[in-house]
Write a protein that holds these residues in place. Sequence first.
Motif, mmCIF file in Angstrom:
data_model
loop_
_atom_site.group_PDB
_atom_site.id
_atom_site.type_symbol
_atom_site.label_atom_id
_atom_site.label_comp_id
_atom_site.label_asym_id
_atom_site.label_seq_id
_atom_site.Cartn_x
_atom_site.Cartn_y
_atom_site.Cartn_z
ATOM 1 N N THR A 219 0.844 -1.191 0.000
ATOM 2 C CA THR A 219 0.000 0.000 0.000
ATOM 3 C C THR A 219 0.878 1.239 0.000
ATOM 4 N N TYR A 220 0.284 2.337 -0.440
ATOM 5 C CA TYR A 220 0.979 3.623 -0.442
ATOM 6 C C TYR A 220 -0.057 4.713 -0.214
ATOM 7 N N ALA A 221 0.417 5.874 0.198
ATOM 8 C CA ALA A 221 -0.458 7.021 0.412
ATOM 9 C C ALA A 221 0.217 8.273 -0.133
ATOM 10 N N VAL A 222 -0.611 9.199 -0.584
ATOM 11 C CA VAL A 222 -0.143 10.490 -1.068
ATOM 12 C C VAL A 222 -0.492 11.523 -0.005
ATOM 13 N N GLN A 223 0.469 12.361 0.345
ATOM 14 C CA GLN A 223 0.215 13.399 1.337
ATOM 15 C C GLN A 223 -0.787 14.396 0.752
ATOM 16 N N ARG A 224 -1.791 14.753 1.510
ATOM 17 C CA ARG A 224 -2.971 15.479 1.021
ATOM 18 C C ARG A 224 -2.716 16.906 0.545
ATOM 19 N N ASP A 225 -1.596 17.526 0.939
ATOM 20 C CA ASP A 225 -1.372 18.932 0.593
ATOM 21 C C ASP A 225 -0.831 19.146 -0.816
ATOM 22 N N GLY A 226 -0.288 18.113 -1.446
ATOM 23 C CA GLY A 226 0.311 18.298 -2.756
ATOM 24 C C GLY A 226 1.439 19.317 -2.664
ATOM 25 N N GLN B 225 -3.952 15.191 -8.403
ATOM 26 C CA GLN B 225 -3.182 15.049 -9.645
ATOM 27 C C GLN B 225 -2.018 14.075 -9.462
ATOM 28 N N LEU B 226 -1.462 14.032 -8.258
ATOM 29 C CA LEU B 226 -0.315 13.164 -7.984
ATOM 30 C C LEU B 226 -0.712 11.691 -7.907
ATOM 31 N N GLU B 227 -1.861 11.397 -7.332
ATOM 32 C CA GLU B 227 -2.282 9.999 -7.127
ATOM 33 C C GLU B 227 -2.228 9.143 -8.395
ATOM 34 N N PRO B 228 -2.818 9.584 -9.514
ATOM 35 C CA PRO B 228 -2.758 8.722 -10.703
ATOM 36 C C PRO B 228 -1.350 8.593 -11.287
ATOM 37 N N ILE B 229 -0.486 9.568 -11.056
ATOM 38 C CA ILE B 229 0.897 9.474 -11.534
ATOM 39 C C ILE B 229 1.627 8.386 -10.752
ATOM 40 N N VAL B 230 1.399 8.329 -9.446
ATOM 41 C CA VAL B 230 2.000 7.276 -8.621
ATOM 42 C C VAL B 230 1.438 5.914 -9.045
ATOM 43 N N ALA B 231 0.135 5.830 -9.244
ATOM 44 C CA ALA B 231 -0.492 4.569 -9.673
ATOM 45 C C ALA B 231 0.076 4.121 -11.023
ATOM 46 N N ASP B 232 0.258 5.052 -11.950
ATOM 47 C CA ASP B 232 0.853 4.723 -13.261
ATOM 48 C C ASP B 232 2.276 4.193 -13.098
ATOM 49 N N GLY B 233 3.024 4.795 -12.165
ATOM 50 C CA GLY B 233 4.392 4.341 -11.926
ATOM 51 C C GLY B 233 4.434 2.917 -11.395
ATOM 52 N N PHE B 234 3.575 2.601 -10.437
ATOM 53 C CA PHE B 234 3.509 1.224 -9.937
ATOM 54 C C PHE B 234 3.097 0.265 -11.056
ATOM 55 N N ARG B 235 2.152 0.693 -11.883
ATOM 56 C CA ARG B 235 1.703 -0.148 -12.997
ATOM 57 C C ARG B 235 2.853 -0.412 -13.972
ATOM 58 N N SER C 250 2.581 4.176 6.661
ATOM 59 C CA SER C 250 2.204 4.279 5.252
ATOM 60 C C SER C 250 3.467 4.500 4.433
ATOM 61 N N ASN C 251 3.506 3.911 3.259
ATOM 62 C CA ASN C 251 4.547 4.222 2.300
ATOM 63 C C ASN C 251 4.107 5.526 1.641
ATOM 64 N N LEU C 252 4.752 6.604 2.018
ATOM 65 C CA LEU C 252 4.295 7.958 1.742
ATOM 66 C C LEU C 252 4.964 8.559 0.517
ATOM 67 N N VAL C 253 4.189 9.323 -0.255
ATOM 68 C CA VAL C 253 4.729 10.163 -1.330
ATOM 69 C C VAL C 253 4.351 11.595 -0.974
ATOM 70 N N VAL C 254 5.366 12.456 -0.828
ATOM 71 C CA VAL C 254 5.119 13.813 -0.340
ATOM 72 C C VAL C 254 5.991 14.824 -1.082
ATOM 73 N N PHE C 255 5.435 15.971 -1.373
ATOM 74 C CA PHE C 255 6.210 17.084 -1.901
ATOM 75 C C PHE C 255 6.847 17.831 -0.739
ATOM 76 N N ARG C 256 8.026 18.385 -0.965
ATOM 77 C CA ARG C 256 8.695 19.242 0.014
ATOM 78 C C ARG C 256 8.897 20.620 -0.614
ATOM 79 N N ASP C 257 7.922 21.520 -0.357
ATOM 80 C CA ASP C 257 8.023 22.898 -0.851
ATOM 81 C C ASP C 257 9.012 23.710 -0.032
ATOM 82 N N ASP C 258 9.270 23.263 1.182
ATOM 83 C CA ASP C 258 10.176 23.969 2.082
ATOM 84 C C ASP C 258 10.818 22.949 3.009
#
Length: 170
Positions: free
Chosen positions: A29-36, A46-56, A95-103
């Motif tokens: 399983t994986y999760a996308v951090q909600r703030d983008g 917008q990030l969720e389907p990109i991550v799903a495509d990558g796993f696919r 959770s296996n997290l995918v997160v942006f770091r704006d700062d």
Amino acid sequence: KKNTPCVRDEATGCYLDGEELFWSDSCMTYAVQRDGSLREGITAEQLEPIVADGFRAWSDASCAQGGTPPLTALSQGKIACDAVEFNCEDLAANSNLVVFRDDFIDTLNFRFGVLALTTITANLRTGEIFDADIEINSRDEDFSIDRDAADDLTRNLHGVLNHELGHLLG
């Protein structure tokens, strides 16, 4: 082997000793951090389907012996947590997290020049992976979610995530 330098293959850059990393289950399983990323204008939606495509892409890769990897990745959806961490006392809380770091404050590993970083928590004796979190450097880099729009100044987010998912998978 304390204080013994790690030996690398000169051609591939891969380490030649140590345990191979692996997940104990082919379903992860994986999760996308909600703030983008506010800085990039990229939402979690917008990030969720990109991550799903990558796993696919990884699960559809052809193996040298034939067939494809036995891999299933399921989204846990968006989560509030943005911490790269592993809680060994409550495995269900991870959770296996995918997160942006704006700062962020530069560290030895995550700093200017690093597009993204995958942090893996694993058993050093067996190689079993328990958790993997992906941080995307949106502080210093510009990303495009349009595969064809990336140029010398903009990174293709699909390619960056596919690369990091390779690290996540071990």
